[in-house]
Design a protein around this motif. Structure first.
Motif, PDB file in Angstrom:
ATOM      1  N   ALA A  45       3.795   7.885   6.379  1.00  0.00           N
ATOM      2  CA  ALA A  45       4.637   6.851   6.982  1.00  0.00           C
ATOM      3  C   ALA A  45       5.427   6.080   5.946  1.00  0.00           C
ATOM      4  N   ASN A  46       6.593   5.655   6.356  1.00  0.00           N
ATOM      5  CA  ASN A  46       7.439   4.726   5.617  1.00  0.00           C
ATOM      6  C   ASN A  46       7.009   3.322   6.018  1.00  0.00           C
ATOM      7  N   PRO A  47       6.478   2.489   5.107  1.00  0.00           N
ATOM      8  CA  PRO A  47       6.317   2.734   3.673  1.00  0.00           C
ATOM      9  C   PRO A  47       4.872   2.993   3.225  1.00  0.00           C
ATOM     10  N   TRP A  61       7.888   9.589  18.002  1.00  0.00           N
ATOM     11  CA  TRP A  61       7.080  10.217  16.941  1.00  0.00           C
ATOM     12  C   TRP A  61       8.056  10.707  15.869  1.00  0.00           C
ATOM     13  N   ASP A  62       8.374   9.835  14.934  1.00  0.00           N
ATOM     14  CA  ASP A  62       9.415  10.116  13.943  1.00  0.00           C
ATOM     15  C   ASP A  62       8.790  10.801  12.725  1.00  0.00           C
ATOM     16  N   ASN A  63       8.800  12.125  12.789  1.00  0.00           N
ATOM     17  CA  ASN A  63       8.117  12.871  11.727  1.00  0.00           C
ATOM     18  C   ASN A  63       9.076  13.211  10.577  1.00  0.00           C
ATOM     19  N   ALA A  64       9.719  12.175  10.054  1.00  0.00           N
ATOM     20  CA  ALA A  64      10.732  12.347   9.004  1.00  0.00           C
ATOM     21  C   ALA A  64      10.167  12.970   7.727  1.00  0.00           C
ATOM     22  N   TYR A  65       8.849  12.797   7.503  1.00  0.00           N
ATOM     23  CA  TYR A  65       8.255  13.276   6.237  1.00  0.00           C
ATOM     24  C   TYR A  65       7.187  14.336   6.456  1.00  0.00           C
ATOM     25  N   ALA A  66       7.301  15.055   7.567  1.00  0.00           N
ATOM     26  CA  ALA A  66       6.278  16.036   7.958  1.00  0.00           C
ATOM     27  C   ALA A  66       5.945  17.029   6.846  1.00  0.00           C
ATOM     28  N   LEU A  89       6.357   5.416  15.768  1.00  0.00           N
ATOM     29  CA  LEU A  89       5.306   5.944  14.917  1.00  0.00           C
ATOM     30  C   LEU A  89       5.878   6.957  13.937  1.00  0.00           C
ATOM     31  N   VAL A  90       5.624   6.747  12.661  1.00  0.00           N
ATOM     32  CA  VAL A  90       5.928   7.766  11.650  1.00  0.00           C
ATOM     33  C   VAL A  90       4.574   8.388  11.322  1.00  0.00           C
ATOM     34  N   PRO A  91       4.279   9.564  11.899  1.00  0.00           N
ATOM     35  CA  PRO A  91       2.898  10.045  11.898  1.00  0.00           C
ATOM     36  C   PRO A  91       2.408  10.589  10.561  1.00  0.00           C
ATOM     37  N   ALA A 127      12.618  14.963  13.671  1.00  0.00           N
ATOM     38  CA  ALA A 127      12.470  15.403  12.276  1.00  0.00           C
ATOM     39  C   ALA A 127      13.861  15.735  11.760  1.00  0.00           C
ATOM     40  N   SER A 128      13.999  15.922  10.452  1.00  0.00           N
ATOM     41  CA  SER A 128      15.299  16.348   9.929  1.00  0.00           C
ATOM     42  C   SER A 128      15.145  16.946   8.539  1.00  0.00           C
ATOM     43  N   THR A 129      16.211  17.573   8.098  1.00  0.00           N
ATOM     44  CA  THR A 129      16.211  18.118   6.732  1.00  0.00           C
ATOM     45  C   THR A 129      16.909  17.160   5.754  1.00  0.00           C
ATOM     46  N   SER A 130      17.041  15.888   6.148  1.00  0.00           N
ATOM     47  CA  SER A 130      17.736  14.940   5.261  1.00  0.00           C
ATOM     48  C   SER A 130      17.124  14.908   3.866  1.00  0.00           C
ATOM     49  N   LYS A 131      15.793  15.014   3.782  1.00  0.00           N
ATOM     50  CA  LYS A 131      15.137  15.008   2.483  1.00  0.00           C
ATOM     51  C   LYS A 131      14.531  16.374   2.173  1.00  0.00           C
ATOM     52  N   ILE A 132      15.160  17.392   2.764  1.00  0.00           N
ATOM     53  CA  ILE A 132      14.795  18.777   2.447  1.00  0.00           C
ATOM     54  C   ILE A 132      16.006  19.450   1.796  1.00  0.00           C
ATOM     55  N   SER A 162      23.469  15.858  11.765  1.00  0.00           N
ATOM     56  CA  SER A 162      22.830  15.657  10.469  1.00  0.00           C
ATOM     57  C   SER A 162      21.831  14.504  10.459  1.00  0.00           C
ATOM     58  N   SER A 163      21.718  13.726  11.544  1.00  0.00           N
ATOM     59  CA  SER A 163      20.865  12.538  11.478  1.00  0.00           C
ATOM     60  C   SER A 163      19.882  12.440  12.637  1.00  0.00           C
ATOM     61  N   SER A 164      18.607  12.385  12.323  1.00  0.00           N
ATOM     62  CA  SER A 164      17.605  12.172  13.378  1.00  0.00           C
ATOM     63  C   SER A 164      17.651  10.730  13.869  1.00  0.00           C
ATOM     64  N   LEU A 165      18.089   9.806  13.010  1.00  0.00           N
ATOM     65  CA  LEU A 165      18.189   8.409  13.443  1.00  0.00           C
ATOM     66  C   LEU A 165      19.199   8.280  14.585  1.00  0.00           C
ATOM     67  N   THR A 166      20.273   9.069  14.532  1.00  0.00           N
ATOM     68  CA  THR A 166      21.248   9.079  15.630  1.00  0.00           C
ATOM     69  C   THR A 166      20.582   9.566  16.916  1.00  0.00           C
ATOM     70  N   MET A 167      19.726  10.606  16.793  1.00  0.00           N
ATOM     71  CA  MET A 167      19.017  11.096  17.985  1.00  0.00           C
ATOM     72  C   MET A 167      18.094  10.012  18.558  1.00  0.00           C
ATOM     73  N   MET A 168      17.449   9.257  17.660  1.00  0.00           N
ATOM     74  CA  MET A 168      16.566   8.180  18.128  1.00  0.00           C
ATOM     75  C   MET A 168      17.376   7.127  18.858  1.00  0.00           C
ATOM     76  N   ARG A 169      18.512   6.775  18.292  1.00  0.00           N
ATOM     77  CA  ARG A 169      19.367   5.787  18.954  1.00  0.00           C
ATOM     78  C   ARG A 169      19.822   6.309  20.310  1.00  0.00           C
ATOM     79  N   GLY A 172       6.564  -1.085   8.483  1.00  0.00           N
ATOM     80  CA  GLY A 172       7.193   0.116   9.029  1.00  0.00           C
ATOM     81  C   GLY A 172       8.605   0.292   8.509  1.00  0.00           C
ATOM     82  N   TYR A 173       9.378   1.126   9.231  1.00  0.00           N
ATOM     83  CA  TYR A 173      10.723   1.516   8.793  1.00  0.00           C
ATOM     84  C   TYR A 173      11.751   0.514   9.324  1.00  0.00           C
ATOM     85  N   ASP A 174      12.496  -0.108   8.436  1.00  0.00           N
ATOM     86  CA  ASP A 174      13.412  -1.186   8.848  1.00  0.00           C
ATOM     87  C   ASP A 174      14.420  -0.755   9.909  1.00  0.00           C
TER      88      ASP A 174
HETATM   89  N1  PMP Z   1      12.933   8.028   9.862  1.00  0.00           N
HETATM   90  C1  PMP Z   1      12.325   7.545   8.780  1.00  0.00           C
HETATM   91  C2  PMP Z   1      10.906   7.096   8.871  1.00  0.00           C
HETATM   92  C3  PMP Z   1      13.017   7.449   7.577  1.00  0.00           C
HETATM   93  O1  PMP Z   1      12.397   6.944   6.497  1.00  0.00           O
HETATM   94  C4  PMP Z   1      14.361   7.889   7.517  1.00  0.00           C
HETATM   95  C5  PMP Z   1      15.176   7.828   6.261  1.00  0.00           C
HETATM   96  N2  PMP Z   1      14.999   6.743   5.457  1.00  0.00           N
HETATM   97  C6  PMP Z   1      14.962   8.373   8.675  1.00  0.00           C
HETATM   98  C7  PMP Z   1      14.220   8.442   9.827  1.00  0.00           C
HETATM   99  C8  PMP Z   1      16.396   8.819   8.696  1.00  0.00           C
HETATM  100  O2  PMP Z   1      16.460  10.137   9.108  1.00  0.00           O
HETATM  101  P1  PMP Z   1      17.824  10.926   9.199  1.00  0.00           P
HETATM  102  O3  PMP Z   1      18.378  11.054   7.845  1.00  0.00           O
HETATM  103  O4  PMP Z   1      17.434  12.237   9.796  1.00  0.00           O
HETATM  104  O5  PMP Z   1      18.743  10.140  10.122  1.00  0.00           O
END
Ligand code: PMP
Length: 426
Positions: free
Chosen positions: A189-191, A218-223, A184-186, A254-259, A100-107, A139-141
């Motif tokens: 971007a956040n924020p 290339w963190d396309n969280a908001y593609a 990079l949030v392409p 990418a993820s469906t977290s905000k989809i 469920s988490s792309s952040l876990t994949m990044m880690r 950028g993203y904290d």
């Molecule tokens: N990347 C960015 C740029 C985000 O803003 C967020 C959520 N705040 C995430 C990743 C987290 O993604 P996920 O829920 O898929 O772990």
């Protein structure tokens, strides 16, 4: 009126504005507000859009006939990967659908790079004397805390409207072999809401790097998270990188977290065939397969890429008015004052507000005392250090529209009070 540059006013006039804002602030505190603009979370109304998921899947077999209740299928089910292949412009066999988490994949990718080394690397990154990442700011904290947790150094470059300052990036990576990668949030971007253009993407994938195994995360969280009908497409970074002769440089997330659901969606990773094999090889040491049942219900719920696009239009209907309200209040109360500038994003979850340098932490402190929670000062910078103490990230999606107005009005009072405090030396 505060609508003329505060810095053009005489000392006596600034003192008048200061007195007015002090009174406005005292009135604000008396209201006992309890409002929150801190995290980019979907609202309950947005989560409700996906409640069709709660009665799916309608079957326990995926298209290939595999029983999704059982082990296996490490790369994720093909029908869901195909839908997102269409949306992300990436071949389905280069996509992994995971948990469920792309952040876990990044880690996981960063840990794998540190312990095992890159698919195109000579040794594990942890064996290097020093590893450094280029971080576009603001950028993203969580990107930054992940680096500091792993002992990776950071060097910042400005995030511009069309992506990171690519001249600055190219200069840094050309000479310093310790620079192993960049965040990079392409898209949206956040924020800042910045969108990396085709030209910037081309330069980033083709620039010479001293490190042979340089990575662009290339963190396309908001593609797909458009706020306007422009529906800007992300650059096809994997194809561009392959053409440039650096096919293993980008790793896409990418993820469906905000989809669908932020806590129960599906996350995706994509890269060159070698990168996918590299990732799955490591993943397989700790998993026999992902939650395919969740993946199947997502595939059924959407049906197709167009199903996702229609769903995103529903999100837009809910959140675009909140962004419009943020901009309206900022424009009416701070426009022309010369002590604030802000972004007007065409997508994503944030507005980036720059206040008079040296006053962001004071604004956030004043807002907190008036019952309005803002993201902590500096959080969009590595080590939470905003060198100019001027950036504030606003996240208007979670509160109801009726709360966005008073929250933003309070923010503008705090911005003007902090600015006049500074200008008067109060
Ligand atoms: N990347 C960015 C740029 C985000 O803003 C967020 C959520 N705040 C995430 C990743 C987290 O993604 P996920 O829920 O898929 O772990």
């Amino acid at each position: 009126s505060p609508q003329q540059p505060l810095t053009d006013l005489s000392a006596a006039e600034v003192a008048q504005v200061h007195a007015r804002q002090t009174a406005a602030y005292d009135a604000l505190r008396a209201q006992g507000l309890g409002l929150d603009l801190t995290r980019g979370k979907p609202s309950t109304e947005q989560l409700d859009l996906s409640d069709g998921l709660l009665s799916l899947p309608s079957t326990t077999r995926d298209r290939s006939g595999a029983d999704v209740r059982n082990y296996g299928g490490l790369q994720g089910i093909a029908e869901l990967r195909e839908i997102f292949a269409d949306l992300l412009g990436i071949d389905a066999d280069r996509i992994v659908a995971g948990g469920s988490s792309s952040l876990t994949m990044m880690r996981d990718v960063l840990v794998d790079l540190m312990l095992k080394g890159a698919v195109d690397g000579e040794r594990p990154w942890a064996a290097e004397e020093k590893v450094t990442f280029v971080c576009p700011v603001p950028g993203y904290d969580r990107h930054f805390t992940l680096l500091s947790w792993l002992g990776i150094d950071t060097v910042t470059v400005p995030m511009l409207e069309d992506g990171p300052d690519v001249d600055a990036v190219a200069r840094l990576v050309a000479d310093d072999p310790s620079i192993k990668g960049m965040w990079l949030v392409p898209t949206y971007a956040n924020p800042t809401g910045s969108v990396v253009t085709q030209e910037v993407a081309e330069r980033l994938v083709s620039m010479p790097t001293a490190a042979p195994d340089f990575k662009i995360l290339w963190d396309n969280a908001y593609a797909l998270h458009h706020l306007t009908s422009a529906e800007t497409k992300s650059a096809d970074v994997l194809s561009l990188a392959a053409v440039a002769g650096n096919p293993h440089r980008p790793v896409v997330f990418a993820s469906t977290s905000k989809i669908t659901y932020a806590g129960a969606g599906v996350a995706f990773l994509a890269g060159s065939p070698e990168t996918v094999a590299w990732y799955l090889g490591h993943l397989g040491k700790g998993s026999i397969g992902p939650d395919k049942l969740n993946q199947l219900r997502h595939a059924e719920f959407f049906g197709s890429a167009d199903g996702v696009r229609a769903h995103m239009a529903e999100h837009r209907r809910i959140i675009a008015p909140k962004f419009a309200e943020v901009d309206r209040v900022l424009t009416e109360r701070l426009g022309g004052t010369g002590v604030a500038s802000w972004t007007r994003p065409e997508g994503g979850y944030f507005v980036s507000l720059d206040v008079l340098p040296g006053t962001a932490s004071r604004v956030i402190e004043l807002a907190a005392r008036a019952g309005v929670a803002l993201t902590p000062a500096g959080s969009a910078f590595p080590d939470s250090h905003d060198p100019d103490d001027q950036n504030i990230r606003l996240a208007p999606t979670f509160p109801p529209l009726a709360d966005v107005t008073p929250a933003m009005e309070a923010v503008t009072t705090c911005v003007l009070l902090a600015a006049t405090e500074k200008l008067t030396g109060a």
